[in-house]
Design a protein around this motif. Sequence first.
Motif, PDB file in Angstrom:
ATOM      1  N   LEU A  47       6.558   2.147  -0.996  1.00  0.00           N
ATOM      2  CA  LEU A  47       6.083   0.994  -1.763  1.00  0.00           C
ATOM      3  C   LEU A  47       4.666   0.588  -1.388  1.00  0.00           C
ATOM      4  O   LEU A  47       3.822   0.375  -2.251  1.00  0.00           O
ATOM      5  CB  LEU A  47       7.027  -0.196  -1.587  1.00  0.00           C
ATOM      6  CG  LEU A  47       8.398  -0.039  -2.208  1.00  0.00           C
ATOM      7  CD1 LEU A  47       9.276  -1.220  -1.837  1.00  0.00           C
ATOM      8  CD2 LEU A  47       8.304   0.118  -3.702  1.00  0.00           C
ATOM      9  N   GLU A  48       4.392   0.468  -0.112  1.00  0.00           N
ATOM     10  CA  GLU A  48       3.100  -0.050   0.326  1.00  0.00           C
ATOM     11  C   GLU A  48       1.972   0.974   0.258  1.00  0.00           C
ATOM     12  O   GLU A  48       0.834   0.602   0.019  1.00  0.00           O
ATOM     13  CB  GLU A  48       3.209  -0.585   1.760  1.00  0.00           C
ATOM     14  CG  GLU A  48       4.001  -1.856   1.854  1.00  0.00           C
ATOM     15  CD  GLU A  48       3.396  -2.986   1.049  1.00  0.00           C
ATOM     16  OE1 GLU A  48       2.166  -3.137   1.018  1.00  0.00           O
ATOM     17  OE2 GLU A  48       4.178  -3.725   0.430  1.00  0.00           O
ATOM     18  N   ILE A  49       2.277   2.240   0.474  1.00  0.00           N
ATOM     19  CA  ILE A  49       1.212   3.234   0.531  1.00  0.00           C
ATOM     20  C   ILE A  49       1.139   4.035  -0.769  1.00  0.00           C
ATOM     21  O   ILE A  49       0.091   4.120  -1.385  1.00  0.00           O
ATOM     22  CB  ILE A  49       1.398   4.149   1.744  1.00  0.00           C
ATOM     23  CG1 ILE A  49       1.359   3.255   2.952  1.00  0.00           C
ATOM     24  CG2 ILE A  49       0.382   5.268   1.750  1.00  0.00           C
ATOM     25  CD1 ILE A  49       1.099   3.775   4.260  1.00  0.00           C
TER      26      ILE A  49
ATOM     27  N   ASN B 232       1.915   1.327  -4.484  1.00  0.00           N
ATOM     28  CA  ASN B 232       0.935   0.269  -4.690  1.00  0.00           C
ATOM     29  C   ASN B 232      -0.506   0.748  -4.618  1.00  0.00           C
ATOM     30  O   ASN B 232      -1.400   0.074  -5.113  1.00  0.00           O
ATOM     31  CB  ASN B 232       1.137  -0.856  -3.678  1.00  0.00           C
ATOM     32  CG  ASN B 232       2.403  -1.632  -3.953  1.00  0.00           C
ATOM     33  OD1 ASN B 232       2.959  -1.577  -5.031  1.00  0.00           O
ATOM     34  ND2 ASN B 232       2.864  -2.351  -2.957  1.00  0.00           N
ATOM     35  N   ARG B 233      -0.770   1.899  -3.995  1.00  0.00           N
ATOM     36  CA  ARG B 233      -2.158   2.343  -3.813  1.00  0.00           C
ATOM     37  C   ARG B 233      -2.489   3.658  -4.493  1.00  0.00           C
ATOM     38  O   ARG B 233      -3.599   3.828  -4.968  1.00  0.00           O
ATOM     39  CB  ARG B 233      -2.466   2.488  -2.321  1.00  0.00           C
ATOM     40  CG  ARG B 233      -2.343   1.195  -1.575  1.00  0.00           C
ATOM     41  CD  ARG B 233      -2.641   1.390  -0.120  1.00  0.00           C
ATOM     42  NE  ARG B 233      -2.241   0.197   0.621  1.00  0.00           N
ATOM     43  CZ  ARG B 233      -2.225   0.124   1.927  1.00  0.00           C
ATOM     44  NH1 ARG B 233      -2.592   1.160   2.640  1.00  0.00           N
ATOM     45  NH2 ARG B 233      -1.846  -0.977   2.521  1.00  0.00           N
TER      46      ARG B 233
ATOM     47  N   PHE C 237       9.519   1.450   2.805  1.00  0.00           N
ATOM     48  CA  PHE C 237       8.331   0.637   3.065  1.00  0.00           C
ATOM     49  C   PHE C 237       7.062   1.447   2.808  1.00  0.00           C
ATOM     50  O   PHE C 237       6.149   0.994   2.118  1.00  0.00           O
ATOM     51  CB  PHE C 237       8.338   0.116   4.503  1.00  0.00           C
ATOM     52  CG  PHE C 237       7.095  -0.640   4.857  1.00  0.00           C
ATOM     53  CD1 PHE C 237       6.948  -1.953   4.473  1.00  0.00           C
ATOM     54  CD2 PHE C 237       6.068  -0.028   5.544  1.00  0.00           C
ATOM     55  CE1 PHE C 237       5.797  -2.658   4.775  1.00  0.00           C
ATOM     56  CE2 PHE C 237       4.917  -0.712   5.862  1.00  0.00           C
ATOM     57  CZ  PHE C 237       4.774  -2.034   5.480  1.00  0.00           C
ATOM     58  N   GLU C 238       6.994   2.660   3.351  1.00  0.00           N
ATOM     59  CA  GLU C 238       5.817   3.506   3.153  1.00  0.00           C
ATOM     60  C   GLU C 238       5.636   3.865   1.686  1.00  0.00           C
ATOM     61  O   GLU C 238       4.519   3.883   1.176  1.00  0.00           O
ATOM     62  CB  GLU C 238       5.925   4.772   3.996  1.00  0.00           C
ATOM     63  CG  GLU C 238       5.754   4.517   5.471  1.00  0.00           C
ATOM     64  CD  GLU C 238       5.906   5.787   6.305  1.00  0.00           C
ATOM     65  OE1 GLU C 238       5.839   6.897   5.735  1.00  0.00           O
ATOM     66  OE2 GLU C 238       6.094   5.652   7.516  1.00  0.00           O
TER      67      GLU C 238
END
Length: 75
Positions: free
Chosen positions: A44-46, A49-50, A41-42
Motif C-alpha cells: 500500500l505505502e510503496i 500509493n507511489r 503495508f509495503e
Amino acid sequence: MGSVGDCFDDALMESSRGRMQTELLNRRRWNTRLEPANAIFEYLEIFHNRQRRHGSLGTLTPIEYEMLQPKTQPA
C-alpha cells in the motif's frame, strides 16, 4: 444499500481488496502472520500509493503526475 452510487456501497473496497489479493497475497505462502501484514503495508505505502499507474491520472504514477503539475507559491 442496493442502489447504484449508494454511500454504503462497498464496491470500491471490494475491488481494491481483490486486486491486492491477486497481486500480492496469492503469489506466495506465508510462514507467520507478521509476514503478510508487513507485505500489505509495503504494497500500500510503496507500490500502490507511489508506483502503480492510476487511470484517473492519465495512466501516470502519482509521482510522475505531481512532477508535471506547476509549482504554486503559498499565499
